[in-house]
Design a protein around this motif. Structure first.
Motif, PDB file in Angstrom:
ATOM      1  N   UNK A 168       0.764  -1.240   0.058  1.00  0.00           N
ATOM      2  CA  UNK A 168       0.071  -0.103  -0.035  1.00  0.00           C
ATOM      3  C   UNK A 168       0.782   1.399   0.172  1.00  0.00           C
ATOM      4  N   UNK A 169       0.277   2.343  -0.281  1.00  0.00           N
ATOM      5  CA  UNK A 169       0.907   3.702  -0.235  1.00  0.00           C
ATOM      6  C   UNK A 169       0.170   4.724   0.041  1.00  0.00           C
ATOM      7  N   UNK A 170       0.827   5.903   0.677  1.00  0.00           N
ATOM      8  CA  UNK A 170       0.292   7.068   1.037  1.00  0.00           C
ATOM      9  C   UNK A 170       0.840   8.316   0.093  1.00  0.00           C
ATOM     10  N   UNK A 171       0.248   9.028  -0.669  1.00  0.00           N
ATOM     11  CA  UNK A 171       0.703   9.981  -1.533  1.00  0.00           C
ATOM     12  C   UNK A 171       0.317  11.454  -0.820  1.00  0.00           C
ATOM     13  N   UNK A 172       1.406  12.219  -0.317  1.00  0.00           N
ATOM     14  CA  UNK A 172       1.363  13.318   0.284  1.00  0.00           C
ATOM     15  C   UNK A 172       1.590  14.406  -0.675  1.00  0.00           C
ATOM     16  N   UNK A 173       0.555  15.347  -1.159  1.00  0.00           N
ATOM     17  CA  UNK A 173       0.785  16.678  -1.941  1.00  0.00           C
ATOM     18  C   UNK A 173       1.620  16.243  -3.013  1.00  0.00           C
ATOM     19  N   UNK A 174       1.290  15.151  -3.969  1.00  0.00           N
ATOM     20  CA  UNK A 174       1.937  14.554  -4.949  1.00  0.00           C
ATOM     21  C   UNK A 174       1.579  15.096  -6.342  1.00  0.00           C
ATOM     22  N   UNK A 175       2.184  15.536  -7.192  1.00  0.00           N
ATOM     23  CA  UNK A 175       2.081  16.251  -8.332  1.00  0.00           C
ATOM     24  C   UNK A 175       1.326  15.620  -9.237  1.00  0.00           C
ATOM     25  N   UNK A 176       0.541  16.215 -10.169  1.00  0.00           N
ATOM     26  CA  UNK A 176      -0.375  15.616 -11.246  1.00  0.00           C
ATOM     27  C   UNK A 176       0.213  15.481 -12.578  1.00  0.00           C
ATOM     28  N   UNK A 177      -0.405  15.327 -13.662  1.00  0.00           N
ATOM     29  CA  UNK A 177      -0.232  15.090 -14.978  1.00  0.00           C
ATOM     30  C   UNK A 177       0.887  16.207 -15.503  1.00  0.00           C
ATOM     31  N   UNK A 178       1.644  15.821 -16.355  1.00  0.00           N
ATOM     32  CA  UNK A 178       2.502  16.842 -16.899  1.00  0.00           C
ATOM     33  C   UNK A 178       1.952  17.323 -18.316  1.00  0.00           C
ATOM     34  N   UNK A 179       2.758  17.655 -19.250  1.00  0.00           N
ATOM     35  CA  UNK A 179       2.597  18.213 -20.649  1.00  0.00           C
ATOM     36  C   UNK A 179       1.952  19.656 -20.385  1.00  0.00           C
ATOM     37  N   UNK A 193       8.323  14.893 -14.891  1.00  0.00           N
ATOM     38  CA  UNK A 193       6.900  15.401 -14.186  1.00  0.00           C
ATOM     39  C   UNK A 193       6.096  15.174 -15.363  1.00  0.00           C
ATOM     40  N   UNK A 194       5.854  14.035 -15.920  1.00  0.00           N
ATOM     41  CA  UNK A 194       5.006  13.478 -16.942  1.00  0.00           C
ATOM     42  C   UNK A 194       4.494  11.896 -16.593  1.00  0.00           C
ATOM     43  N   UNK A 195       3.710  11.776 -15.483  1.00  0.00           N
ATOM     44  CA  UNK A 195       3.171  10.473 -15.094  1.00  0.00           C
ATOM     45  C   UNK A 195       1.824  10.121 -15.875  1.00  0.00           C
ATOM     46  N   UNK A 196       1.802   8.788 -15.829  1.00  0.00           N
ATOM     47  CA  UNK A 196       0.518   8.197 -16.159  1.00  0.00           C
ATOM     48  C   UNK A 196       0.070   7.324 -14.769  1.00  0.00           C
ATOM     49  N   UNK A 197      -0.871   7.514 -14.253  1.00  0.00           N
ATOM     50  CA  UNK A 197      -1.390   6.554 -13.204  1.00  0.00           C
ATOM     51  C   UNK A 197      -2.202   5.673 -13.432  1.00  0.00           C
ATOM     52  N   UNK A 198      -2.389   5.407 -14.924  1.00  0.00           N
ATOM     53  CA  UNK A 198      -3.334   4.227 -15.189  1.00  0.00           C
ATOM     54  C   UNK A 198      -3.134   2.922 -14.846  1.00  0.00           C
ATOM     55  N   UNK A 199      -1.910   2.598 -14.490  1.00  0.00           N
ATOM     56  CA  UNK A 199      -1.289   1.184 -13.974  1.00  0.00           C
ATOM     57  C   UNK A 199      -1.031   1.405 -12.398  1.00  0.00           C
ATOM     58  N   UNK A 200      -1.302   2.429 -11.856  1.00  0.00           N
ATOM     59  CA  UNK A 200      -0.979   2.573 -10.297  1.00  0.00           C
ATOM     60  C   UNK A 200      -1.944   1.800  -9.615  1.00  0.00           C
ATOM     61  N   UNK A 201      -2.032   0.504  -9.581  1.00  0.00           N
ATOM     62  CA  UNK A 201      -3.142  -0.442  -9.190  1.00  0.00           C
ATOM     63  C   UNK A 201      -2.952  -0.765  -7.517  1.00  0.00           C
TER      64      UNK A 201
END
Length: 308
Positions: A168-179, A193-201
């Motif tokens: 498991x994880x906890x993301x604190x003030x974590x940045x969003x998409x790039x582009x 700084x250009x993430x995809x979260x589609x596979x962050x299962x």
């Protein structure tokens, strides 16, 4: 299992730092701090990744609380730390984001050294229950272990750096998409700084402040909710009212980075993150359900919670 008494009365904490983990090829060996409760067995592990410039010596408000309530907390010092003072022209600079991820997997690879470094800890760690937590850049770092990936200039997802040892994880003030969501400066200097979260299962709790306005994005505070909205469940989102990037002061008391000092907000984060971690790492534990209900039924809540 984390025993119920941990939730009510903190236990004494033993902390060891610096512990040096040999890291050939990194340029500097990996320095970590280990904090653990002085008592208890089958203790789960929390691997914490600091924000830009910080080190293993930050975030005491959260780290001390987790350790006092039954977690072994390991804090590596990443190469961007001000304590290392790496020159801008250092050839490792463009790869620091990737080295950060490698730092975390390196700790997991060497839990024997971590366990044996703390007097009395050997044999008391549950290696099958590991969570990762990160703030700001640290959130981006730990998200990679949860399954997030970095898109290249053509929008193609890069290497899968997820780790099956992480529950498991906890993301604190974590940045969003790039582009187009980045400022021109951020787009030029921080291509990772250009993430995809589609596979962050992997299950995670995302924490965002509704007044966290980043100088790196053209969007508003909702940018920090992307890791929740753009990833598959199970996920939870805690939006903190009035919180800026320091989330009330989690990096430390009275530090310059805390622009929104709020002890009540920090106390809420202590309770909720502890409850989330307890339940995420032990399905029989109902701490998260209890803490969630307390927040949603509060007459004057400090934030709102949603899940999927």
């Amino acid at each position: 299992m984390l025993h119920d008494n941990h939730a009510d009365s903190p236990t004494p904490v033993v902390s060891v730092a610096p512990l040096t983990l040999p890291a050939p090829g990194r340029g500097d060996d990996l320095q970590v701090r280990v904090s653990a409760p002085a008592s208890g067995h089958r203790l789960p592990v929390v691997l914490f990744s600091h924000g830009y410039g910080w080190s293993m010596n930050g975030y005491a408000p959260l780290v001390d609380h987790w350790a006092a309530h039954g977690f072994v907390v390991v804090q590596p010092t990443h190469l961007d730390s001000r304590t290392l003072d790496i020159a801008p022209e250092d050839p490792r600079h463009p790869e620091i984001w990737r080295i950060r991820v490698a730092d975390l997997t390196h700790v997991l690879d060497h839990l024997d050294l971590v366990e044996n470094a703390v007097p009395g800890l050997a044999g008391r760690v549950d290696r099958d229950r590991v969570a990762v937590v990160g703030h700001s850049w640290g959130g981006q770092t730990v998200s990679m272990l949860l399954g997030a990936r970095v898109l290249d200039a053509a929008g193609v997802p890069g290497e899968d750096l997820s780790d099956p040892r992480v529950t498991a994880g906890v993301l604190l003030a974590t940045t969003g998409t790039g582009g187009a969501d980045l400022t021109p400066f951020a787009a030029e200097h921080f291509p990772f700084m250009n993430p995809t979260f589609a596979e962050m299962t992997t299950p995670a709790l995302v924490v965002a402040g509704d007044r966290d306005q980043s100088a790196l994005s053209v969007r508003g505070p909702d940018w920090f909710t992307d890791p929740y909205h753009l990833s598959p469940g199970p996920k939870s989102l805690l939006t903190l009212f009035g919180a800026e990037h320091g989330l009330g002061g989690i990096a430390g008391h009275l530090v310059a980075e805390t622009t929104d000092e709020n002890p009540a907000r920090v106390a809420l984060l202590q309770r909720l993150t502890t409850a989330y971690l307890r339940s995420a790492l032990d399905p029989a534990d109902d701490s998260w359900a209890t803490a969630s209900a307390e927040l949603t039924t509060s007459p004057d809540p400090l934030g709102r919670l949603e899940s999927k």
